[in-house]
Design a protein around this motif. Structure first.
Motif, short mmCIF file in Angstrom:
data_model
loop_
_atom_site.label_atom_id
_atom_site.label_comp_id
_atom_site.label_asym_id
_atom_site.label_seq_id
_atom_site.Cartn_x
_atom_site.Cartn_y
_atom_site.Cartn_z
N ALA A 124 12.05 -50.08 -4.88
CA ALA A 124 11.28 -48.88 -4.55
C ALA A 124 9.99 -48.82 -5.37
CB ALA A 124 12.12 -47.63 -4.81
N VAL A 125 10.05 -49.22 -6.64
CA VAL A 125 8.85 -49.20 -7.47
C VAL A 125 7.85 -50.24 -6.99
CG1 VAL A 125 7.99 -49.69 -9.81
CG2 VAL A 125 10.03 -48.28 -9.50
N HIS A 126 8.33 -51.41 -6.59
CA HIS A 126 7.42 -52.43 -6.08
C HIS A 126 6.72 -51.95 -4.80
CE1 HIS A 126 5.66 -56.22 -4.96
NE2 HIS A 126 6.31 -56.19 -3.80
N GLN A 127 7.42 -51.18 -3.98
CA GLN A 127 6.80 -50.66 -2.76
C GLN A 127 5.60 -49.77 -3.08
OE1 GLN A 127 8.15 -52.76 -0.37
NE2 GLN A 127 8.18 -50.96 0.96
N VAL A 128 5.76 -48.84 -4.04
CA VAL A 128 4.66 -47.93 -4.35
C VAL A 128 3.58 -48.64 -5.17
CG1 VAL A 128 6.08 -45.86 -4.20
CG2 VAL A 128 5.88 -47.04 -6.39
N CYS A 129 3.92 -49.77 -5.82
CA CYS A 129 2.93 -50.53 -6.58
C CYS A 129 1.89 -51.19 -5.67
CB CYS A 129 3.62 -51.61 -7.42
SG CYS A 129 4.35 -51.00 -8.95
N GLN A 130 2.21 -51.37 -4.41
CA GLN A 130 1.32 -52.08 -3.50
C GLN A 130 0.12 -51.25 -3.07
OE1 GLN A 130 3.32 -54.22 -0.25
NE2 GLN A 130 5.26 -53.89 -1.31
N TYR A 131 0.10 -49.95 -3.41
CA TYR A 131 -0.95 -49.06 -2.90
C TYR A 131 -1.73 -48.42 -4.05
CZ TYR A 131 2.06 -49.72 1.10
OH TYR A 131 2.84 -50.29 2.10
N MET A 132 -1.90 -49.16 -5.14
CA MET A 132 -2.61 -48.63 -6.31
C MET A 132 -4.10 -48.45 -6.05
SD MET A 132 -0.34 -48.48 -8.92
CE MET A 132 -0.77 -49.11 -10.53
N ALA A 133 -4.69 -49.29 -5.19
CA ALA A 133 -6.14 -49.25 -4.97
C ALA A 133 -6.56 -47.97 -4.26
CB ALA A 133 -6.58 -50.48 -4.16
N ALA A 134 -5.82 -47.57 -3.24
CA ALA A 134 -6.19 -46.37 -2.47
C ALA A 134 -4.92 -45.60 -2.11
CB ALA A 134 -6.97 -46.77 -1.21
N PRO A 135 -4.30 -44.92 -3.07
CA PRO A 135 -3.05 -44.20 -2.79
C PRO A 135 -3.29 -42.94 -1.96
CG PRO A 135 -3.77 -43.79 -5.04
CD PRO A 135 -4.69 -44.83 -4.48
N THR A 136 -2.29 -42.59 -1.16
CA THR A 136 -2.37 -41.41 -0.31
C THR A 136 -1.26 -40.43 -0.70
OG1 THR A 136 -0.88 -42.27 1.40
CG2 THR A 136 -3.22 -42.87 1.56
N THR A 137 -1.27 -39.29 -0.03
CA THR A 137 -0.25 -38.28 -0.30
C THR A 137 1.14 -38.81 0.04
OG1 THR A 137 -0.73 -37.39 1.91
CG2 THR A 137 -1.82 -36.34 0.02
N THR A 138 1.25 -39.66 1.04
CA THR A 138 2.55 -40.25 1.41
C THR A 138 3.08 -41.15 0.29
OG1 THR A 138 1.92 -40.20 3.75
CG2 THR A 138 3.76 -41.62 3.14
N HIS A 139 2.19 -41.94 -0.28
CA HIS A 139 2.59 -42.82 -1.37
C HIS A 139 3.01 -42.00 -2.59
CE1 HIS A 139 -0.60 -45.55 0.68
NE2 HIS A 139 0.58 -45.68 1.27
N LEU A 140 2.30 -40.91 -2.85
CA LEU A 140 2.66 -40.05 -3.98
C LEU A 140 4.04 -39.42 -3.78
CD1 LEU A 140 1.89 -38.74 -6.66
CD2 LEU A 140 0.74 -36.93 -5.36
N SER A 141 4.33 -39.03 -2.54
CA SER A 141 5.65 -38.46 -2.25
C SER A 141 6.75 -39.48 -2.48
CB SER A 141 5.70 -37.97 -0.80
OG SER A 141 4.75 -36.93 -0.58
N ALA A 142 6.47 -40.75 -2.12
CA ALA A 142 7.45 -41.81 -2.33
C ALA A 142 7.68 -42.05 -3.83
CB ALA A 142 6.98 -43.10 -1.67
N ALA A 143 6.61 -41.99 -4.62
CA ALA A 143 6.74 -42.18 -6.06
C ALA A 143 7.52 -41.02 -6.68
CB ALA A 143 5.36 -42.30 -6.70
N LYS A 144 7.27 -39.80 -6.18
CA LYS A 144 7.98 -38.63 -6.72
C LYS A 144 9.46 -38.66 -6.32
CE LYS A 144 4.22 -35.35 -7.40
NZ LYS A 144 3.70 -34.00 -7.11
N ARG A 145 9.77 -39.28 -5.18
CA ARG A 145 11.18 -39.42 -4.80
C ARG A 145 11.92 -40.29 -5.82
NH1 ARG A 145 14.48 -39.30 0.08
NH2 ARG A 145 16.31 -40.62 -0.28
N ILE A 146 11.23 -41.31 -6.33
CA ILE A 146 11.84 -42.15 -7.35
C ILE A 146 12.14 -41.31 -8.59
CG2 ILE A 146 11.56 -44.21 -8.80
CD1 ILE A 146 9.64 -45.31 -6.68
N LEU A 147 11.21 -40.42 -8.94
CA LEU A 147 11.43 -39.53 -10.07
C LEU A 147 12.63 -38.62 -9.84
CD1 LEU A 147 7.83 -38.40 -11.17
CD2 LEU A 147 9.40 -39.90 -12.40
N ARG A 148 12.77 -38.13 -8.61
CA ARG A 148 13.91 -37.27 -8.29
C ARG A 148 15.22 -38.04 -8.39
NH1 ARG A 148 12.79 -35.82 -2.66
NH2 ARG A 148 14.88 -34.91 -2.78
N TYR A 149 15.18 -39.31 -8.01
CA TYR A 149 16.37 -40.15 -8.14
C TYR A 149 16.70 -40.38 -9.62
CZ TYR A 149 19.23 -44.39 -8.17
OH TYR A 149 20.22 -45.30 -8.40
N ILE A 150 15.66 -40.60 -10.42
CA ILE A 150 15.84 -40.83 -11.85
C ILE A 150 16.45 -39.60 -12.51
CG2 ILE A 150 14.58 -41.12 -14.04
CD1 ILE A 150 12.66 -42.95 -12.45
#
Length: 456
Positions: A313-339
């Motif tokens: 899951a972390v590698h997935q969100v790592c692929q969009y560092m150059a131009a992140p969107t709100t969707t990518h941010l939601s995916a990263a926050k889901r990882i936080l919720r899992y943690i």
């Protein structure tokens, strides 16, 4: 339209000043730190240590010489339970003031190999630094510090420190590992000791307590080091022991991450990513400030040190560092919720190398391959080659540690076609473009076995 400003009516702007307790927060400047006795004591200890080591001498500023500035940097050292262990102040040179060829040349810290150890310190160049704030010599206020030893912040500091410390270790009988330049090994008669060096943090382990005590005394004669006792907290890793198990977690690091990104009150998620959602480059609106996203993803990446369950899951969100969107941010926050729901998860090491040594997971990887594969077979075959290279390195590392494998390591694969290619030394037209995995296999002498899985 008539406004209040046009009518000469002005409402005073009320500023917001947060009340910050610098007993529990790192001060951003010397001016603030000087108002608190804890930080004043820390600065005095640092200055006294630098003076004791003869780090510099005061001289008149030489003409046509570059003078490097300096500043104080403050850091709170915490125990594994989050309490403050000590206040640390460090004098740091402003390395960005240095000029290449004038006061520094080499900056890279080389990989140490015993036959070719170069005992040349980088401070052969003359470096002049301004006197530290708060500690200017009243009798020589216009003098500058001529450095005799390396100091934090200089461009050549990492190289100078690494060579100085490793030279001392070699003198004490350690040898440098050929697999990892930060690992040093001591083996004499029945005494075995391992030393891990990460910048200025050191981890020591040995089968002889008396040897460890003697080694620390020897190092203290040359370096200003502090023995913190048994390993409990190192680089954000919490280490705890039972009679037969060693547990490594990042609970405090993860908790701080939840606080930093205001996710403490969020609802825990059962999985780190949505199984039915695939991230794409253009989905969602671009974030106005991508810095926060990059900071979050970078922190999550470090969390995978003890959490292989979030690697994909972390590698997935790592692929969009150059131009992140709100969707990518939601995916990263889901990882936080899992943690949040798995805050105390980590790795348990039991006596007994994803790569296992016995029953212990040692290394794993979940990332996009560097090339585009023409089929799933080719993709699986490349994964076998990558795993083979990793096992080759681990085998070299074990050899350095004096551990020899009695049997060839086993690679497990669930793709029958990839197994057939790996087992067949004859390359056909469809496979000749693939890197020669068999070369690695011959050097490693691994055994590749099928692995059965259940799927829909």
């Amino acid at each position: 339209m008539q406004t209040r400003s046009k009518s000469g009516i002005f409402k005073p702007k009320l500023g917001y000043a947060a009340l910050i307790d610098y007993k529990t927060t790192e001060p951003p400047s010397y001016k603030i730190a000087a108002q608190h006795p804890q930080w004043c004591t820390a600065m005095q200890e640092e200055f006294a240590a630098l003076q004791q080591q003869g780090t510099w001498s005061l001289v008149l500023p030489p003409p046509h010489k570059n003078v490097v500035g300096c500043k104080w940097v403050y850091k709170l050292k915490h125990n594994s339970n989050g309490t403050i262990a000590r206040y640390k102040a460090r004098l740091v040179a402003k390395g960005f003031h240095q000029q290449q060829g004038v006061d520094y040349a080499e900056t890279f810290s080389p990989v140490i190999k015993p036959p070719t150890v170069r005992l040349i310190l980088s401070l052969a160049e003359e470096v002049y630094m301004a006197q530290p704030q708060g500690y200017v010599d009243s009798s020589h206020p216009h003098y500058v510090c001529k450095l005799h030893k390396s100091i934090y912040g200089l461009k050549q500091a990492p190289r100078a420190w690494f060579e100085s410390f490793t030279t001392q270790l070699l003198h004490l009988g350690f040898i440098a590992s050929t697999a990892d330049s930060s690992l040093f090994i001591y083996h004499h008669h029945t005494v075995i000791a391992y030393l891990l060096l990460y910048v200025d943090d050191i981890v020591l382990t040995s089968n002889s307590t008396s040897f460890l005590d003697g080694l620390i005394l020897q190092l203290r004669k040359v370096f200003d080091i502090k023995d913190l006792g048994p390993l409990h907290y190192f680089l954000g890793l919490q280490v705890s022991r039972t009679t037969d198990t060693l547990h490594v977690t990042q609970t405090k690091y993860a908790s701080d991450l939840l606080v930093k990104h205001q996710m403490v009150a969020s609802k825990p998620a059962k999985t780190p990513s949505s199984p039915n959602t695939r991230l794409s480059l253009h989905e969602g609106d671009l974030l106005s400030d991508p810095h926060g996203y990059r900071s979050l993803v970078g922190a999550l990446h470090y969390l995978t040190f003890t959490r292989p369950d979030i690697s994909f899951a972390v590698h997935q969100v790592c692929q969009y560092m150059a131009a992140p969107t709100t969707t990518h941010l939601s995916a990263a926050k889901r990882i936080l919720r899992y943690i949040k729901g798995t805050l105390f998860h980590g790795i348990a090491f039991t006596p007994g190398l994803l790569v296992y040594l016995g029953s212990n997971p040692i290394t794993w990887s979940a990332k996009k391959q560097a090339t585009v594969s023409r089929s799933s077979t080719e993709s699986e075959y490349r994964a076998l080659a990558t795993a083979s290279a990793e096992v080759c390195w681990l085998r070299t590392l074990l050899k350095d540690l004096g551990i020899y494998l009695s049997q060839p390591p086993i690679l497990w694969c669930d793709n029958v076609s990839a197994l057939a290619i790996a087992s067949n030394p004859v390359f056909h037209a469809r496979t000749k473009h693939i890197e020669r995995f068999l070369d690695l296999q011959r050097n490693l002498t691994v055994s590749v076995r099928p692995h059965s899985i259940e799927g829909g």
